[in-house]
Design a protein around this motif. Structure first.
Motif, short mmCIF file in Angstrom:
data_model
loop_
_atom_site.label_atom_id
_atom_site.label_comp_id
_atom_site.label_asym_id
_atom_site.label_seq_id
_atom_site.Cartn_x
_atom_site.Cartn_y
_atom_site.Cartn_z
N ARG A 64 41.34 -38.53 4.72
CA ARG A 64 41.97 -39.83 5.00
C ARG A 64 41.06 -41.01 4.70
NH1 ARG A 64 42.94 -39.24 10.96
NH2 ARG A 64 43.91 -41.29 10.74
N ALA A 65 39.77 -40.75 4.60
CA ALA A 65 38.82 -41.82 4.24
C ALA A 65 37.88 -41.29 3.16
CB ALA A 65 38.02 -42.25 5.47
N LEU A 66 37.68 -42.10 2.12
CA LEU A 66 36.82 -41.73 1.01
C LEU A 66 35.74 -42.79 0.84
CD1 LEU A 66 36.11 -40.10 -1.58
CD2 LEU A 66 37.77 -41.53 -2.80
N VAL A 67 34.49 -42.35 0.87
CA VAL A 67 33.35 -43.25 0.63
C VAL A 67 32.72 -42.87 -0.70
CG1 VAL A 67 31.18 -44.17 1.52
CG2 VAL A 67 32.94 -43.39 3.13
N LEU A 68 32.78 -43.76 -1.67
CA LEU A 68 32.18 -43.52 -2.98
C LEU A 68 30.81 -44.16 -3.05
CD1 LEU A 68 34.86 -43.99 -5.81
CD2 LEU A 68 33.69 -41.89 -5.15
N THR A 69 29.81 -43.40 -3.48
CA THR A 69 28.45 -43.92 -3.61
C THR A 69 27.91 -43.59 -5.00
OG1 THR A 69 27.23 -41.94 -2.93
CG2 THR A 69 28.09 -43.35 -1.17
N PRO A 70 26.92 -44.34 -5.50
CA PRO A 70 26.42 -44.10 -6.86
C PRO A 70 25.46 -42.92 -6.99
CG PRO A 70 25.31 -45.99 -5.89
CD PRO A 70 26.37 -45.58 -4.93
N THR A 71 24.74 -42.57 -5.93
CA THR A 71 23.70 -41.53 -6.07
C THR A 71 23.82 -40.46 -5.00
OG1 THR A 71 22.07 -42.63 -4.64
CG2 THR A 71 22.09 -43.26 -6.98
N ARG A 72 23.19 -39.31 -5.29
CA ARG A 72 23.18 -38.19 -4.34
C ARG A 72 22.50 -38.57 -3.03
NH1 ARG A 72 20.30 -34.08 -8.62
NH2 ARG A 72 21.39 -34.83 -10.47
N GLU A 73 21.34 -39.26 -3.16
CA GLU A 73 20.58 -39.62 -1.97
C GLU A 73 21.38 -40.53 -1.04
OE1 GLU A 73 17.89 -37.60 -4.38
OE2 GLU A 73 19.10 -39.32 -4.98
#
Length: 425
Positions: free
Chosen positions: A75-84
């Motif tokens: 229900r919630a998606l957090v997109l980030t640029p890097t693995r860390e």
């Protein structure tokens, strides 16, 4: 202002209190109430300002408030640029949801996907992901994004820098059009505003600090030095200063490896972290740095995004970045959560133009100091190294090597592409 006054639920306040936080930071004070009201957010927040809690706390509050699904779905998606950064955001989600019936997972490339898929299939509410692995698993049918209620784009500026725009656009087509959107970026560049216009719906604009300014409590200093003397100078500074936890930035992966080897030879425990390192090696290096077994972590810009190292006292720019905004990101790794910090830049003649660009961006001149025995070369060219110039020399060397080993050319090309794809995810 207290966290309770922001309107957060008791289980979340209990988790916040357990972490020892009492007063919300400026970005949290400004963003949380609007997010709880269901509004879209476009937030400018430097690293170390508490932005992760700024979107995690109200996101969890809203999910817990409307937990009416029979079967758990994302229900919630957090997109980030890097693995860390993905791993760090996931850790925060886990901590803040400790007293809630909320399940979460993190997915990124460079590691086996099977455990990630197994976790998702057991049912989760919150997914933290890098774009490449997310699209891979969705295309395999391992996850569905049809029930997303809240989308978070964290460090959106870095995602654009890393070439993830097409991936972001692809994700937008996979999630419901009716949703709440939260976009966090260190800068409000033209590209960010264009992306925001295409995704956000009448967003509330929030700024925690003036645009593109360095954290004021960080003590910034420049050492002018000949390029050939940089390694000797950084070893002297760390050794004679008895510095125990130092984050060092280089411009390239090769440079990070080379500097790490020289530090180890000088008796300084050091480890490198960059895109060509496996996730296991990166995790091990970061763990060693945090627990004190490794004194120096040498990193490239992309790998260092998302590193959360409490009370980091020293950041050294072994080489200045080509892009002025990256300087702000780099030095922001210190001076976090109100603590003081020191940022030192070793600047050779060919980096003077980069220094001028940084000073213009942050609106201040940085103090310059020359250390005896490590003076700048008066005869060196001030012509800046163009991005890719070093790479061209390496490519020429590789081409010669490839001619001698032509039988391996196809395989090496495949491996190179595979590594490139892994690092993007």
């Amino acid at each position: 202002m207290s966290f309770k006054s922001l309107g957060l639920s008791e289980p979340i306040l209990k988790a916040v209190s357990k972490k020892g936080y009492e007063t919300p930071s400026p970005i949290q004070q400004k963003a949380i109430p609007s997010i709880l009201e269901g509004k879209d957010i476009l937030a400018s927040a430097q690293t170390g300002t508490g932005k992760t809690a700024g979107f995690t706390l109200p996101m969890l509050h809203k999910l817990a408030e409307n937990s009416y699904h029979k079967h758990r779905s994302i229900r919630a998606l957090v997109l980030t640029p890097t693995r860390e950064l993905a791993a760090q955001v996931f850790a925060n989600v886990k901590e803040y949801s400790e007293f809630l019936d909320i399940r979460s997972a993190v997915i990124f490339g460079g590691v086996n996907q099977k455990p990630q898929v197994a976790t998702i299939k057991r049912g989760i509410d919150v997914l933290v992901a890098t774009p490449g692995r997310l699209i891979d698993l969705e295309s395999q049918g391992a996850l569905s994004l049809k029930h997303i209620e809240i989308l978070v784009l964290d460090e959106a500026d870095r995602m654009l820098d890393m070439g993830f725009l097409r991936d972001i656009e692809r994700v937008m087509k996979l999630i419901p059009s009716r949703r709440q959107n939260l976009m966090f970026s260190a800068t409000f560049s033209k590209d960010i505003k264009k992306l925001a216009y295409s995704i956000l719906n009448n967003p509330v604009q929030v700024e925690a600090t003036p645009e593109n300014t360095a954290v004021e409590i960080i003590d910034q200093k420049v050492h002018r030095v000949a390029k050939t003397k940089k390694t000797g100078l950084i070893i002297k500074l760390i050794s004679e200063g008895n510095w125990e936890q130092v984050l060092v930035f280089t411009r390239t992966k090769h440079g990070a490896n080379r500097l790490t080897k020289k530090m180890v030879s000088a008796g300084i425990t050091a480890a490198a972290i960059h895109g060509n390192k496996s996730q296991g090696a990166r995790t091990k290096a970061l763990a060693g740095f945090k627990n004190g077994k490794v004194r120096v972590l040498v990193a490239t810009d992309i790998a260092a995004r998302g590193l959360d190292i409490p009370l980091l006292p020293h950041v050294i720019n072994f080489e200045l970045p080509n892009v002025s905004e990256d300087y702000v990101h780099r030095i922001g790794r210190t001076g976090r959560a109100g603590a003081s910090g020191e940022a030192i830049s070793l600047v050779s003649a060919d980096e003077i133009s980069y220094l001028r660009g940084i000073e213009k961006l942050i609106g201040m001149s940085i103090d310059i100091e020359i250390i005896e025995g490590f003076e700048p070369d008066p005869n060196a060219s001030t012509e800046p190294i163009k991005p890719g110039q070093n790479r061209s020399r390496n490519q020429s060397r590789n081409r010669n090597s490839g001619q001698r080993n032509s039988g391996n050319t196809k395989n090496s090309g495949r491996n190179r592409n595979r590594r490139r794809n892994d690092s993007k995810r």
